[in-house]
Design a protein around this motif. Structure first.
Motif, short mmCIF file in Angstrom:
data_model
loop_
_atom_site.label_atom_id
_atom_site.label_comp_id
_atom_site.label_asym_id
_atom_site.label_seq_id
_atom_site.Cartn_x
_atom_site.Cartn_y
_atom_site.Cartn_z
N LYS A 14 0.82 -1.23 -0.08
CA LYS A 14 0.00 0.12 -0.10
C LYS A 14 0.83 1.22 -0.05
O LYS A 14 0.73 2.20 -0.91
N ALA A 15 1.78 1.27 0.83
CA ALA A 15 2.74 2.43 0.97
C ALA A 15 3.46 2.71 -0.40
O ALA A 15 3.53 3.73 -0.78
N MET A 16 4.00 1.53 -0.84
CA MET A 16 4.72 1.56 -2.39
C MET A 16 3.91 2.41 -3.43
O MET A 16 4.19 3.13 -4.03
N LYS A 17 2.59 1.89 -3.39
CA LYS A 17 1.51 2.24 -4.45
C LYS A 17 1.12 3.65 -4.07
O LYS A 17 1.24 4.57 -5.06
N GLU A 18 0.99 4.27 -3.00
CA GLU A 18 0.67 5.55 -2.61
C GLU A 18 1.73 6.28 -3.02
O GLU A 18 1.71 7.61 -3.31
N LEU A 19 2.93 6.08 -2.44
CA LEU A 19 4.24 6.80 -2.83
C LEU A 19 4.56 6.79 -4.32
O LEU A 19 4.66 8.09 -4.57
N LEU A 28 11.59 -0.71 -2.98
CA LEU A 28 11.46 -1.48 -1.96
C LEU A 28 12.69 -2.64 -1.71
O LEU A 28 13.01 -3.12 -2.60
N HIS A 29 13.17 -2.67 -0.34
CA HIS A 29 14.18 -3.78 0.17
C HIS A 29 13.46 -4.51 0.97
O HIS A 29 13.08 -4.32 2.05
N ASP A 30 13.18 -5.76 0.41
CA ASP A 30 12.97 -6.81 1.49
C ASP A 30 13.73 -7.53 2.22
O ASP A 30 15.03 -7.65 1.92
#
Length: 111
Positions: A14-19, A28-30
């Motif tokens: 969700k954060a990735m999509k909104e950012l 994103l670093h897993d």
């Protein structure tokens, strides 16, 4: 902008999509694949302390009482999935989780 979390985490996705929608270019670093860099871990522990640990996770529930009593740094190094997610970092700015305060920091208002 770096986002530390898990690729299968709903909050991280969700954060990735909104950012991205807000015009940022997050990466994103897993933390299961690549350990949190020492400098980032140090800064996050200095800022958030024990709040960096997700004590509601299945990983936490699987730990013994003795393990739970360990230092946050050691716990996070041994069990990266224990980190509360996402940890968003850009320059000197840092936020933990994806609630209204973090959204306001990165998106300009609570979403």
């Amino acid at each position: 902008m770096d986002v530390y979390g898990l690729k299968n985490c709903d909050s991280c996705r969700k954060a990735m999509k909104e950012l991205q929608a807000a015009g940022h270019a997050p990466v994103l670093h897993d933390v299961r694949d690549t350990a949190l860099p020492e400098a980032i871990l140090d800064a996050a522990l200095a800022r958030f302390g024990a709040d960096l640990l997700n004590t509601r996770s299945t990983t936490w529930r699987g730990l013994s009482e003795a393990e739970r009593g360990g230092a946050p740094r050691a716990l996070l190094q041994a069990h990266p999935a224990l980190m509360k997610r996402p940890l968003v970092v850009s320059g000197d700015e840092m936020s933990l989780g994806w609630k209204a305060d973090a959204q306001a920091t990165w998106l300009g208002s609570a979403s």
